[in-house]
Design an enzyme around this catalytic site. Structure first.
Site, mmCIF file in Angstrom:
data_model
loop_
_atom_site.group_PDB
_atom_site.id
_atom_site.type_symbol
_atom_site.label_atom_id
_atom_site.label_comp_id
_atom_site.label_asym_id
_atom_site.label_seq_id
_atom_site.Cartn_x
_atom_site.Cartn_y
_atom_site.Cartn_z
ATOM 1 N N HIS A 95 0.837 -1.197 0.000
ATOM 2 C CA HIS A 95 0.000 0.000 0.000
ATOM 3 C C HIS A 95 0.878 1.254 0.000
ATOM 4 O O HIS A 95 1.974 1.271 0.555
ATOM 5 C CB HIS A 95 -0.917 0.004 1.227
ATOM 6 N N GLU A 166 -4.549 1.476 -7.447
ATOM 7 C CA GLU A 166 -4.941 2.643 -6.654
ATOM 8 C C GLU A 166 -3.955 3.775 -6.943
ATOM 9 O O GLU A 166 -2.844 3.771 -6.431
ATOM 10 C CB GLU A 166 -4.955 2.313 -5.159
#
Length: 202
Positions: A95, A166
């Site tokens: 992430h 993302e």
């Protein structure tokens, strides 16, 4: 085709609040053969959280991160062996916040991916470009990330690997990527997976 919907609550809720969130999700998520749901609560909630969703056939728990080794002097880290013993299905890796605040590189994330797969976990791997590549170079940035992360993988069951696109510049802000932008980057991701994994990449 089966769809996966995942949600990560990061460190926004306390232990008790996160358990209540899992209870509510257990109540409101419909049971359907078309969709699996992955919940990523704080580590402390993984043990008790399992019992809260035990009777729900399409909700699974995931860990928000994982160490790059199974054992060792890594104070504060969580081993993939521990997650496997708990019956955790998913682990989120790479992430943007882990890269930004904890200096995680593609090389380290690739090690984690291999280790997760070796322990029977499904890694949900985050990829996406920085703001400076938003208007030009996003596709190349994402292609290079995929190359670095999966080039050395040999997957018997490609469904274990999940890639989440993302764009970093759209995290936590009101401006989302346009459908056209996201579609272009997702096409690049699919192409690179096929290149590295062959028919399994499909």
């Amino acid at each position: 085709m089966k769809y996966l919907i995942g949600t990560n609550i990061k460190m926004y809720l306390t232990y008790k609040e996160a358990l209540n969130w899992i209870r509510e999700m257990d109540k409101v998520v419909p049971v359907t053969p078309l969709v699996d749901v992955a919940l990523f609560p704080p580590f402390l909630c993984l043990i008790e959280g399992r019992n809260l969703i035990k009777s729900h056939s399409n909700i699974s728990l995931g860990a928000q991160n994982m160490a790059w080794a199974e054992r060792g002097a890594l104070t504060g880290e969580i081993s993939p062996i521990m997650l496997k013993e708990l019956g955790i299905k998913y682990v989120e890796l790479g992430h943007h916040e882990r890269r930004l605040y904890f200096n995680e590189t593609d090389e380290k994330v690739a090690r984690k991916i291999r280790l997760a797969l070796d322990n029977g976990l499904s890694p949900l791997v985050c990829v996406g470009e920085d703001a400076k590549f938003k208007d030009k170079g996003a596709a190349d940035f994402v292609a290079n990330q995929i190359d670095a992360l999966v080039a050395s993988l040999r997957l018997d069951d490609p469904a274990q690997l999940i890639i989440a696109y993302e764009p970093r510049w759209a995290i936590g802000v009101s401006q989302a990527a346009s459908p056209k932008h996201a579609q272009k980057c997702c096409e690049v991701i699919r192409d690179r997976l096929i290149k590295h994994l062959g028919p399994n990449g499909e």
